[in-house]
Design a protein around this motif. Structure first.
Motif, PDB file in Angstrom:
ATOM      1  N   UNK A  73      47.319  53.268  58.299  1.00  0.00           N
ATOM      2  CA  UNK A  73      47.365  53.017  56.861  1.00  0.00           C
ATOM      3  C   UNK A  73      46.530  51.778  56.523  1.00  0.00           C
ATOM      4  N   UNK A  74      45.695  51.891  55.497  1.00  0.00           N
ATOM      5  CA  UNK A  74      44.841  50.785  55.089  1.00  0.00           C
ATOM      6  C   UNK A  74      45.585  49.877  54.117  1.00  0.00           C
ATOM      7  N   UNK A  75      45.142  48.605  53.969  1.00  0.00           N
ATOM      8  CA  UNK A  75      45.846  47.668  53.092  1.00  0.00           C
ATOM      9  C   UNK A  75      46.024  48.174  51.671  1.00  0.00           C
ATOM     10  N   UNK A  76      44.977  48.792  51.122  1.00  0.00           N
ATOM     11  CA  UNK A  76      45.045  49.204  49.722  1.00  0.00           C
ATOM     12  C   UNK A  76      45.933  50.442  49.512  1.00  0.00           C
ATOM     13  N   UNK A  77      46.410  51.048  50.610  1.00  0.00           N
ATOM     14  CA  UNK A  77      47.264  52.222  50.495  1.00  0.00           C
ATOM     15  C   UNK A  77      48.747  51.866  50.531  1.00  0.00           C
ATOM     16  N   UNK A  78      49.067  50.591  50.809  1.00  0.00           N
ATOM     17  CA  UNK A  78      50.456  50.171  50.904  1.00  0.00           C
ATOM     18  C   UNK A  78      51.093  50.182  49.521  1.00  0.00           C
ATOM     19  N   UNK A  79      52.323  50.664  49.448  1.00  0.00           N
ATOM     20  CA  UNK A  79      53.041  50.733  48.179  1.00  0.00           C
ATOM     21  C   UNK A  79      53.148  49.347  47.551  1.00  0.00           C
ATOM     22  N   UNK A  80      52.815  49.239  46.286  1.00  0.00           N
ATOM     23  CA  UNK A  80      52.898  47.963  45.584  1.00  0.00           C
ATOM     24  C   UNK A  80      51.554  47.287  45.441  1.00  0.00           C
ATOM     25  N   UNK A  81      50.562  47.734  46.212  1.00  0.00           N
ATOM     26  CA  UNK A  81      49.221  47.161  46.099  1.00  0.00           C
ATOM     27  C   UNK A  81      48.400  48.087  45.213  1.00  0.00           C
ATOM     28  N   UNK A  82      48.001  47.595  44.073  1.00  0.00           N
ATOM     29  CA  UNK A  82      47.431  48.435  43.028  1.00  0.00           C
ATOM     30  C   UNK A  82      45.917  48.273  42.960  1.00  0.00           C
ATOM     31  N   UNK A  83      45.227  49.373  42.727  1.00  0.00           N
ATOM     32  CA  UNK A  83      43.786  49.369  42.522  1.00  0.00           C
ATOM     33  C   UNK A  83      43.531  50.005  41.164  1.00  0.00           C
ATOM     34  N   UNK A  84      42.589  49.455  40.382  1.00  0.00           N
ATOM     35  CA  UNK A  84      42.287  50.060  39.082  1.00  0.00           C
ATOM     36  C   UNK A  84      41.978  51.547  39.233  1.00  0.00           C
ATOM     37  N   UNK A  85      42.433  52.379  38.298  1.00  0.00           N
ATOM     38  CA  UNK A  85      42.273  53.823  38.437  1.00  0.00           C
ATOM     39  C   UNK A  85      40.858  54.325  38.149  1.00  0.00           C
ATOM     40  N   UNK A  86      40.059  53.528  37.439  1.00  0.00           N
ATOM     41  CA  UNK A  86      38.713  53.969  37.070  1.00  0.00           C
ATOM     42  C   UNK A  86      37.694  52.885  37.389  1.00  0.00           C
ATOM     43  N   UNK A  87      36.426  53.199  37.103  1.00  0.00           N
ATOM     44  CA  UNK A  87      35.327  52.278  37.376  1.00  0.00           C
ATOM     45  C   UNK A  87      35.579  50.916  36.740  1.00  0.00           C
ATOM     46  N   UNK A  88      35.338  49.866  37.517  1.00  0.00           N
ATOM     47  CA  UNK A  88      35.607  48.516  37.047  1.00  0.00           C
ATOM     48  C   UNK A  88      34.613  47.566  37.697  1.00  0.00           C
ATOM     49  N   UNK A  89      33.579  47.208  36.961  1.00  0.00           N
ATOM     50  CA  UNK A  89      32.524  46.367  37.496  1.00  0.00           C
ATOM     51  C   UNK A  89      33.003  44.999  37.922  1.00  0.00           C
ATOM     52  N   UNK A  90      33.916  44.411  37.154  1.00  0.00           N
ATOM     53  CA  UNK A  90      34.420  43.085  37.486  1.00  0.00           C
ATOM     54  C   UNK A  90      35.197  43.120  38.799  1.00  0.00           C
ATOM     55  N   UNK A  91      35.963  44.176  38.984  1.00  0.00           N
ATOM     56  CA  UNK A  91      36.743  44.305  40.215  1.00  0.00           C
ATOM     57  C   UNK A  91      35.825  44.388  41.429  1.00  0.00           C
ATOM     58  N   UNK A  92      34.829  45.270  41.375  1.00  0.00           N
ATOM     59  CA  UNK A  92      33.982  45.457  42.554  1.00  0.00           C
ATOM     60  C   UNK A  92      33.120  44.223  42.820  1.00  0.00           C
ATOM     61  N   UNK A  93      32.732  43.499  41.770  1.00  0.00           N
ATOM     62  CA  UNK A  93      31.943  42.273  41.980  1.00  0.00           C
ATOM     63  C   UNK A  93      32.765  41.234  42.748  1.00  0.00           C
ATOM     64  N   UNK A  94      34.010  41.036  42.311  1.00  0.00           N
ATOM     65  CA  UNK A  94      34.875  40.077  42.995  1.00  0.00           C
ATOM     66  C   UNK A  94      35.223  40.564  44.397  1.00  0.00           C
ATOM     67  N   UNK A  95      35.465  41.861  44.550  1.00  0.00           N
ATOM     68  CA  UNK A  95      35.780  42.428  45.859  1.00  0.00           C
ATOM     69  C   UNK A  95      34.631  42.220  46.842  1.00  0.00           C
ATOM     70  N   UNK A  96      33.408  42.499  46.415  1.00  0.00           N
ATOM     71  CA  UNK A  96      32.273  42.362  47.315  1.00  0.00           C
ATOM     72  C   UNK A  96      32.003  40.901  47.671  1.00  0.00           C
ATOM     73  N   UNK A  97      32.322  39.985  46.749  1.00  0.00           N
ATOM     74  CA  UNK A  97      32.180  38.569  47.080  1.00  0.00           C
ATOM     75  C   UNK A  97      33.137  38.189  48.202  1.00  0.00           C
ATOM     76  N   UNK A  98      34.393  38.640  48.102  1.00  0.00           N
ATOM     77  CA  UNK A  98      35.375  38.351  49.149  1.00  0.00           C
ATOM     78  C   UNK A  98      34.938  38.976  50.469  1.00  0.00           C
ATOM     79  N   UNK A  99      34.489  40.221  50.441  1.00  0.00           N
ATOM     80  CA  UNK A  99      34.082  40.900  51.668  1.00  0.00           C
ATOM     81  C   UNK A  99      32.874  40.231  52.312  1.00  0.00           C
ATOM     82  N   UNK A 100      31.978  39.691  51.508  1.00  0.00           N
ATOM     83  CA  UNK A 100      30.847  38.932  52.055  1.00  0.00           C
ATOM     84  C   UNK A 100      31.332  37.670  52.773  1.00  0.00           C
ATOM     85  N   UNK A 101      32.326  37.015  52.202  1.00  0.00           N
ATOM     86  CA  UNK A 101      32.897  35.817  52.829  1.00  0.00           C
ATOM     87  C   UNK A 101      33.494  36.177  54.188  1.00  0.00           C
TER      88      UNK A 101
END
Length: 230
Positions: free
Chosen positions: A1-29
């Motif tokens: 099971x991946x982190x984002x699949x755990x109950x209680x951890x929510x991901x936006x249901x549709x396209x979200x540019x702000x979310x992916x920008x912040x996510x990719x910054x963290x993943x780059x770190x």
């Protein structure tokens, strides 16, 4: 099971540019190699309810698990700050009465001066909460001291609904399962047991093997990326 699949951890249901920008910054770190002068540190916090048993629990015995009565007494709440450096298996846990901006500011000073005094710049990954802002430093310390502490850091925020990207949250879950998964009615006991847990886990240099990358995100979370119209 991946982190984002755990109950209680929510991901936006549709396209979200702000979310992916912040996510990719963290993943780059998280892709950065270890550098002593430039540590990558994650920070998170969680409440812990203090609960007292009203009836003596039945201890575990052969053929029967431990049992506790449904009734209990609430004795307040304390706060758990988790600071961990995933690449070296180092973590620091601080228990406080509250989780105000001033409590957070004091923790940030401790990270800078006590945990990483020789670091040139500390990259700190954390949730984008209202208490996690540089302004809190100016409310807790004189201006020159606040600026000195702030200059030691590069703050990187996980996106809204993206707390699963914070490795300190994973470490908090481990702490809860291994140390705090029962009723405890006072902060002193929590502090002592957390101290022992921290010492043991640091001694083992238990690391977090983070494998989720930007490439994975663009495939598995493709629906979050806005469609470019040409």
């Amino acid at each position: 099971m991946k982190p984002w699949q755990v109950k209680g951890w929510v991901i936006p249901p549709t396209a979200n540019g702000q979310f992916v920008a912040a996510m990719e910054e963290v993943l780059d770190v998280y892709k950065r190699p270890y550098a002593r002068k430039y540590p990558v540190v994650c920070m998170d916090e969680s409440p812990k309810q203090l609960i007292r048993e009203t009836r003596m629990p039945v201890k575990m015995r052969s053929g029967q698990s431990a049992r506790s009565d449904f009734e209990y007494e609430r004795c307040g709440v304390c706060n758990i700050f988790m600071v961990n450096e995933p690449l070296v298996g180092k973590r620091h846990v601080k228990i406080t009465d509250r989780k105000t901006k001033l409590d957070w500011a004091e923790l940030i000073r401790e990270i800078a001066d006590d945990l990483y005094p020789k670091a040139a710049k500390i990259t700190l990954v954390m949730d984008n909460l209202s208490t996690h802002k540089p302004g809190a430093l100016y409310e807790a310390f004189p201006p020159a001291e606040a600026k000195r502490i702030w200059d030691r850091f590069d703050f990187v925020y996980t996106p809204k609904h993206g707390s699963w990207l914070n490795m300190a949250e994973i470490e908090l879950n481990v702490l809860t399962k291994q140390c705090l998964n029962r009723r405890i009615d006072n902060m002193e006991t929590i502090k002592e047991e957390v101290r022992v847990w921290q010492s043991s886990r640091n001694g083992k240099k238990s690391v977090i093997n983070w494998r989720f990358t930007t490439k994975d995100a663009r495939i598995k979370l493709k629906r979050l990326y806005p469609t470019i119209l040409g």
